[in-house]
Design an enzyme around this catalytic site. Structure first.
Site: not given
Ligand code: NDP
Length: 321
Positions: A137, A140-141
């Site tokens: 992701c 997200c990261d």
């Protein structure tokens, strides 16, 4: 046989948020954790984009907090897997759920929050560096890889989107596509191809992710020439698709060709009365913890309203009777 007003299947942000709302509405919800209690966030490290955590929080810790919050209002969190469902088409009637293939319980409302699972290549090295350079992701990261080089694997819209997103943070993004063409939509493909700091390698397979404590590179092989090389990179993003965890509802609930549950737009309502779908199991687009939590709230509010209507009907029938 146990009878419940509300059973929630799944314990990601959608399931726990549904539980918090349902418990506070006095529905005495029972939540089944599934095989991965806490869901996909338990496989990530820092979560920095969930509102309310200015310093970020570790994914597993956040899920533990959500669990405690749900339990504080009386949610019964049970370790177990719903292995079979017999969902009723009749409004107000109980739905039958089988737990761990042995116990059957009845639920007046069912909130589905079974999530989706990111697909991985299945390499040992990919597993070893999970959360230490390997991610599924970018939104997200990606931020953790600001200023670093990364590799994205996949040729669909997800890979195109992740590569474009990462190109804003990283000096160099290399995309690995196993075929000689994209699967992504033309517009997404063009966007990637026009981005100067993205290099696309076609006909390329991932051999392994290399590194010591964290990722330092990705060994790849051209599947036409057999030529191998190691691309220096600190991040490896897998974007080869997601699979919603909805197999147990096949033939009962409406779903699209990939298995995402179909809800009435703007609601958590499925094609069956008293069955609500929330989180990634019905969201192929956003797939974020915060959107999952929001839809969990919707599912619980709709379950509450459904039960209220049902109780009013029963009361009216008793008065007439
Ligand atoms: P897709 O199934 O569309 O694409 C998956 C990609 O990964 C393909 O290129 C596939 O290759 C490749 N792949 C699969 N398995 C492997 C493997 N083992 N090794 C290497 N490569 C592999 O998944 P997406 O997640 O990209 O998209 C899912 C759906 O969501 C699509 O309908 C898409 O349009 C939609 N979507 C829309 C977005 C938007 O509109 N903004 C954003 C993201 C997704 P191959 O072609 O060889 O099978």
């Amino acid at each position: 046989m146990e009878k419940h007003k509300c059973v929630i299947i799944g314990t990601g942000p959608a399931g726990y948020t549904a539980a918090i709302y349902a418990a506070r509405a006095n529905l005495k919800p029972v939540v089944y954790t599934g095989l991965e209690p806490g869901g996909q966030l338990t496989t990530t490290t820092d979560v920095e984009n969930f509102p309310g955590y200015p310093d970020g929080i570790m994914g597993p810790e956040m899920m533990e907090d959500l669990k405690k919050q749900a339990e504080r209002f009386g949610t019964d969190v049970r370790f177990g897997m719903v292995t079979k469902t017999e969902l009723s088409e009749i409004p107000g009637e109980y739905h039958k759920l089988t737990i761990d293939e042995t116990t059957t319980i009845l639920a007046r409302t069912v909130i589905i929050a079974t999530g989706a699972s990111a697909q991985y290549l299945g390499l040992e090295s990919e597993k070893a560096f999970m959360g230490h350079g390997v991610s599924a992701c970018a939104i997200c990261d990606g931020f953790f890889f600001k200023g670093l080089n990364v590799v994205v694997v996949g040729g669909g819209d997800s890979a195109a989107e992740e590569a474009t997103y990462l190109a804003k943070l990283c000096p160099k993004v290399t995309v690995l596509i196993r075929k000689d063409h994209w699967k992504a939509s033309k517009i997404m493909e063009e966007r990637v191809m026009k981005t100067p700091n993205i290099e696309v390698l076609f006909n390329t397979d991932t051999v392994e992710v290399v590194g010591e404590k964290t990722v330092t590179g990705v060994k790849v092989k051209n599947n036409q020439t057999g030529e191998e090389q190691t691309i220096p990179a600190e991040g490896f993003f897998v974007a080869i698709g997601h699979k919603p965890n909805t197999d147990i509802f096949k033939g009962q609930l409406d779903m699209d060709s990939t298995g995402y549950l179909i809800t009435k737009p703007g609601t958590a309502t499925t094609n069956l009365p008293g069955v609500f779908a929330t989180g990634d199991a019905q969201d192929r687009i956003y797939r974020q913890a915060v959107t999952a939590a929001g839809s969990g709230c919707m599912g619980a509010l709709e379950a509450e309203r459904y039960l209220q209507e049902f109780e009013e009907e029963v009361e009216a029938a008793q008065i007439v009777g």
